[in-house]
Scaffold this motif. Sequence first.
Motif, PDB file in Angstrom:
ATOM      1  N   PRO A   1       0.840  -1.210   0.000  1.00 43.22           N
ATOM      2  CA  PRO A   1       0.000   0.000   0.000  1.00 43.22           C
ATOM      3  C   PRO A   1       0.863   1.243   0.000  1.00 43.22           C
ATOM      4  CG  PRO A   1       0.110  -0.940   2.204  1.00 43.22           C
ATOM      5  CD  PRO A   1       0.877  -1.867   1.311  1.00 43.22           C
ATOM      6  N   VAL A   2       0.539   2.182  -0.850  1.00 42.28           N
ATOM      7  CA  VAL A   2       1.240   3.475  -0.912  1.00 42.28           C
ATOM      8  C   VAL A   2       0.180   4.560  -0.905  1.00 42.28           C
ATOM      9  CG1 VAL A   2       2.746   4.990  -2.232  1.00 42.28           C
ATOM     10  CG2 VAL A   2       3.210   2.535  -2.169  1.00 42.28           C
ATOM     11  N   ALA A   3       0.199   5.400   0.131  1.00 45.18           N
ATOM     12  CA  ALA A   3      -0.799   6.452   0.257  1.00 45.18           C
ATOM     13  C   ALA A   3      -0.424   7.648  -0.605  1.00 45.18           C
ATOM     14  CB  ALA A   3      -0.925   6.883   1.722  1.00 45.18           C
ATOM     15  N   GLY A   4      -1.430   8.330  -1.092  1.00 42.21           N
ATOM     16  CA  GLY A   4      -1.190   9.549  -1.853  1.00 42.21           C
ATOM     17  C   GLY A   4      -2.190   9.706  -2.973  1.00 42.21           C
ATOM     18  N   ALA A   5      -2.575  10.958  -3.211  1.00 44.38           N
ATOM     19  CA  ALA A   5      -3.494  11.253  -4.302  1.00 44.38           C
ATOM     20  C   ALA A   5      -2.803  11.014  -5.640  1.00 44.38           C
ATOM     21  CB  ALA A   5      -3.982  12.694  -4.195  1.00 44.38           C
ATOM     22  N   ARG A   6      -3.558  10.541  -6.607  1.00 49.01           N
ATOM     23  CA  ARG A   6      -3.094  10.330  -7.982  1.00 49.01           C
ATOM     24  C   ARG A   6      -2.057   9.224  -8.101  1.00 49.01           C
ATOM     25  NH1 ARG A   6      -2.932  16.288 -10.769  1.00 49.01           N
ATOM     26  NH2 ARG A   6      -3.809  17.503  -9.075  1.00 49.01           N
ATOM     27  N   VAL A   7      -1.887   8.397  -7.066  1.00 53.03           N
ATOM     28  CA  VAL A   7      -0.824   7.400  -7.046  1.00 53.03           C
ATOM     29  C   VAL A   7      -1.364   6.035  -7.457  1.00 53.03           C
ATOM     30  CG1 VAL A   7       0.871   6.202  -5.610  1.00 53.03           C
ATOM     31  CG2 VAL A   7       0.412   8.628  -5.222  1.00 53.03           C
ATOM     32  N   SER A   8      -0.647   5.377  -8.359  1.00 51.86           N
ATOM     33  CA  SER A   8      -0.917   3.971  -8.666  1.00 51.86           C
ATOM     34  C   SER A   8       0.365   3.185  -8.442  1.00 51.86           C
ATOM     35  CB  SER A   8      -1.395   3.816 -10.109  1.00 51.86           C
ATOM     36  OG  SER A   8      -0.440   4.304 -11.024  1.00 51.86           O
ATOM     37  N   VAL A   9       0.225   1.932  -7.987  1.00 48.10           N
ATOM     38  CA  VAL A   9       1.362   1.082  -7.638  1.00 48.10           C
ATOM     39  C   VAL A   9       1.459  -0.053  -8.646  1.00 48.10           C
ATOM     40  CG1 VAL A   9       2.394  -0.389  -5.873  1.00 48.10           C
ATOM     41  CG2 VAL A   9       1.147   1.670  -5.204  1.00 48.10           C
ATOM     42  N   VAL A  10       2.659  -0.238  -9.196  1.00 49.92           N
ATOM     43  CA  VAL A  10       2.904  -1.302 -10.180  1.00 49.92           C
ATOM     44  C   VAL A  10       4.063  -2.161  -9.659  1.00 49.92           C
ATOM     45  CG1 VAL A  10       3.494  -1.840 -12.571  1.00 49.92           C
ATOM     46  CG2 VAL A  10       2.150   0.218 -12.055  1.00 49.92           C
ATOM     47  N   PRO A  11       3.774  -3.302  -9.002  1.00 55.50           N
ATOM     48  CA  PRO A  11       4.860  -4.177  -8.544  1.00 55.50           C
ATOM     49  C   PRO A  11       5.641  -4.736  -9.732  1.00 55.50           C
ATOM     50  CG  PRO A  11       2.752  -4.753  -7.519  1.00 55.50           C
ATOM     51  CD  PRO A  11       2.444  -3.825  -8.642  1.00 55.50           C
ATOM     52  N   THR A  12       6.956  -4.822  -9.587  1.00 61.04           N
ATOM     53  CA  THR A  12       7.807  -5.232 -10.708  1.00 61.04           C
ATOM     54  C   THR A  12       8.651  -6.463 -10.438  1.00 61.04           C
ATOM     55  OG1 THR A  12       9.642  -3.849  -9.963  1.00 61.04           O
ATOM     56  CG2 THR A  12       8.005  -2.822 -11.421  1.00 61.04           C
ATOM     57  N   GLY A  13       8.754  -6.864  -9.171  1.00 59.58           N
ATOM     58  CA  GLY A  13       9.755  -7.855  -8.837  1.00 59.58           C
ATOM     59  C   GLY A  13      11.117  -7.205  -8.690  1.00 59.58           C
ATOM     60  N   PRO A  14      12.122  -7.952  -8.217  1.00 59.39           N
ATOM     61  CA  PRO A  14      13.461  -7.382  -7.986  1.00 59.39           C
ATOM     62  C   PRO A  14      14.243  -7.218  -9.283  1.00 59.39           C
ATOM     63  CG  PRO A  14      13.440  -9.699  -7.401  1.00 59.39           C
ATOM     64  CD  PRO A  14      12.028  -9.357  -7.779  1.00 59.39           C
ATOM     65  N   VAL A  15      13.966  -6.140 -10.007  1.00 57.38           N
ATOM     66  CA  VAL A  15      14.637  -5.873 -11.284  1.00 57.38           C
ATOM     67  C   VAL A  15      15.363  -4.533 -11.182  1.00 57.38           C
ATOM     68  CG1 VAL A  15      12.978  -7.213 -12.625  1.00 57.38           C
ATOM     69  CG2 VAL A  15      12.537  -4.786 -12.218  1.00 57.38           C
ATOM     70  N   PRO A  16      16.328  -4.260 -12.064  1.00 59.84           N
ATOM     71  CA  PRO A  16      17.082  -2.995 -12.002  1.00 59.84           C
ATOM     72  C   PRO A  16      16.192  -1.781 -12.271  1.00 59.84           C
ATOM     73  CG  PRO A  16      18.237  -4.622 -13.339  1.00 59.84           C
ATOM     74  CD  PRO A  16      16.886  -5.190 -13.081  1.00 59.84           C
ATOM     75  N   PRO A  17      16.622  -0.590 -11.832  1.00 57.88           N
ATOM     76  CA  PRO A  17      15.826   0.625 -12.024  1.00 57.88           C
ATOM     77  C   PRO A  17      15.465   0.913 -13.474  1.00 57.88           C
ATOM     78  CG  PRO A  17      17.552   1.029 -10.426  1.00 57.88           C
ATOM     79  CD  PRO A  17      17.809  -0.331 -10.984  1.00 57.88           C
ATOM     80  N   GLY A  18      16.390   0.627 -14.422  1.00 59.84           N
ATOM     81  CA  GLY A  18      16.075   0.868 -15.825  1.00 59.84           C
ATOM     82  C   GLY A  18      14.902   0.043 -16.305  1.00 59.84           C
ATOM     83  N   VAL A  19      14.829  -1.200 -15.857  1.00 57.24           N
ATOM     84  CA  VAL A  19      13.702  -2.071 -16.213  1.00 57.24           C
ATOM     85  C   VAL A  19      12.420  -1.547 -15.586  1.00 57.24           C
ATOM     86  CG1 VAL A  19      12.788  -4.419 -16.071  1.00 57.24           C
ATOM     87  CG2 VAL A  19      15.243  -4.046 -16.458  1.00 57.24           C
ATOM     88  N   LYS A  20      12.500  -1.115 -14.333  1.00 58.76           N
ATOM     89  CA  LYS A  20      11.324  -0.550 -13.669  1.00 58.76           C
ATOM     90  C   LYS A  20      10.803   0.669 -14.429  1.00 58.76           C
ATOM     91  CE  LYS A  20      12.368  -1.941  -8.859  1.00 58.76           C
ATOM     92  NZ  LYS A  20      11.076  -2.394  -8.352  1.00 58.76           N
TER      93      LYS A  20
END
Length: 575
Positions: free
Chosen positions: A296-315
């Motif tokens: 859970p991530v609180a905040g207006a206009r926020v959507s969460v997309v789980p990615t698994g443990p991948v490098p920042p460029g992939v995220k």
Amino acid sequence: MVTVPSERPELSLVVPWCLRATDEVPGAYAALQDLQRLGVRYEVVVVDAPAANHAAPPLAGRVPAGVPTIRVPFNPLRGVAFFLEEAVEACRGEWTLVADPNLAYQPGQIQAIWAQRANGEIVIASKFHPAADHEYPALRRGLLAVYRWGTARLFGVWVDDPQPAVKLYRTARLRQLLQRALFKPFVFDLELLVIALRTGACVTTAPLRLRRALLYLPWQPFNIVRIALDTLSVWYRARVQRYYDRNQRPVTETPMVSIVIPCVAPSARLTECLESCGRLAYPAYEIIVLPDAPCPVAGARVSVVPTGPVPPGVKRDLGVRRANGTLIAFLDDDAAPARGWLARAIPYFSDERVAGVGGPAITPANDTLRQVCSGAVYNSILVTGTKQYRYIPEPARDVEELPTSNLIVRKRDLLQVGGFDTSFWPGEDTIVCMKLTRQLAKRIVYDPDVLVFHHRRPLFGPHLRQILRYAEHRGYFVRRFRALGFRLSYCLPTMFTIAVVSAGPVVRLWPATAAAYAAGLVVYGAIALTYGLRAGNLRMSALIVLGTVATHVTYGIYFLKGLLVPRLSDDRRPA
């Protein structure tokens, strides 16, 4: 906060409660009494720490009934030096009055300033006015006179009092000045006055009148050094860079922006980042957070997309695919944008030749001492050289690359080059900027007002581990990606390290080189010490100087390693 009536006040009294030396603020009390006698319609804007827990509200029982009082929290990322920028957003008066809260003014001080408003857009209470009445110590008066003379020679404009205790600004003009200022803490008033005079504002004076010499800030040796260095910094930006002469681009369109924030998991820094995003002065944006696992991530206009443990460029590539915006704004989870971050960047995208826009990532005021020292090392020209603009505001320009801690790109262009498409970390931002500028022949623009606050890794361990990763990847990229080109600046830390290690044997073999080595070390030490002294105390100065040397040695060794290693572990492309 008191409910604000619809009738607009003539004057906004700004009380920087955050700058008070004690719980008593005689300057604010005197200003309130004067305003009551003056009979002007006014409001009170109190700037205080956001989490301050006072036994009683600021100025409790001092503000007359019916006078609107607005309490404004200053941004802890920016610190108290930025209190006026925070306050002026809330000011509704045609004029804004700012008074040092720690000085005891004589009755009639505010009337004397108010009476001069017809003669200028800015009125300052000057210690040097013929009718001034104060008890500044003789030594300080002498230093102030020398400083006033020196600033006139430096800037080519006469500032009657470079450190005025009371200022009255026409609010509209003050907002214009604040948009250009860098908020140098020891010369903030001088900076605003120089900008005002350079942009054609009319500045007039009134006499400063004090009851007694109460709580004068002592000019300790480090304070004098900081004043001198900050003054020279303002001179350099005003006379050499012409930094203050820049114009703001108006926002005429508001395209949808998708803010993409990769992270491992929720954290206090991510919360701070999202809160800052929620205060952006821009209407059309969404926020995409990409953690490893669902959370859970609180905040207006926020959507969460789980990615698994991948490098920042992939995220980031995954975030781009989910984005609804025509522009993608990349942030790190430990970076927080200024309110005008998007509004200052968007106008550049009216030019189709622009693929990306970014700006500096400055050290937040609420970082720890060792984090601030790490930021000061990055700020040093010895460490960052021509890339200094990444860490401190510099004049706008086209650049080859910008870090993804503060980079806004056109989604269409990003997709055209295949996104990041890399497992490198760090260095993924170098790859994507290279593709945008080389494959598409488009521009990446740096603007100092497209600003974020980026928390640093503390000296020494975390800072140096970050440096060695940067250095290793930079060395590897120089050999692996010929399109990046070669820069002598990449090799300077390695050359420095080799020179230091080999100094003894070389001098023994060729004694004539001793003078050259000594001269080089003196110059190096002088520059490192200058940046160290700007910190304002001996401990921080020592940490910054040692951090500079350690950064150079670490970078030099690992750049050479990256240059020579056959393949980095995160290079998954065909050889």
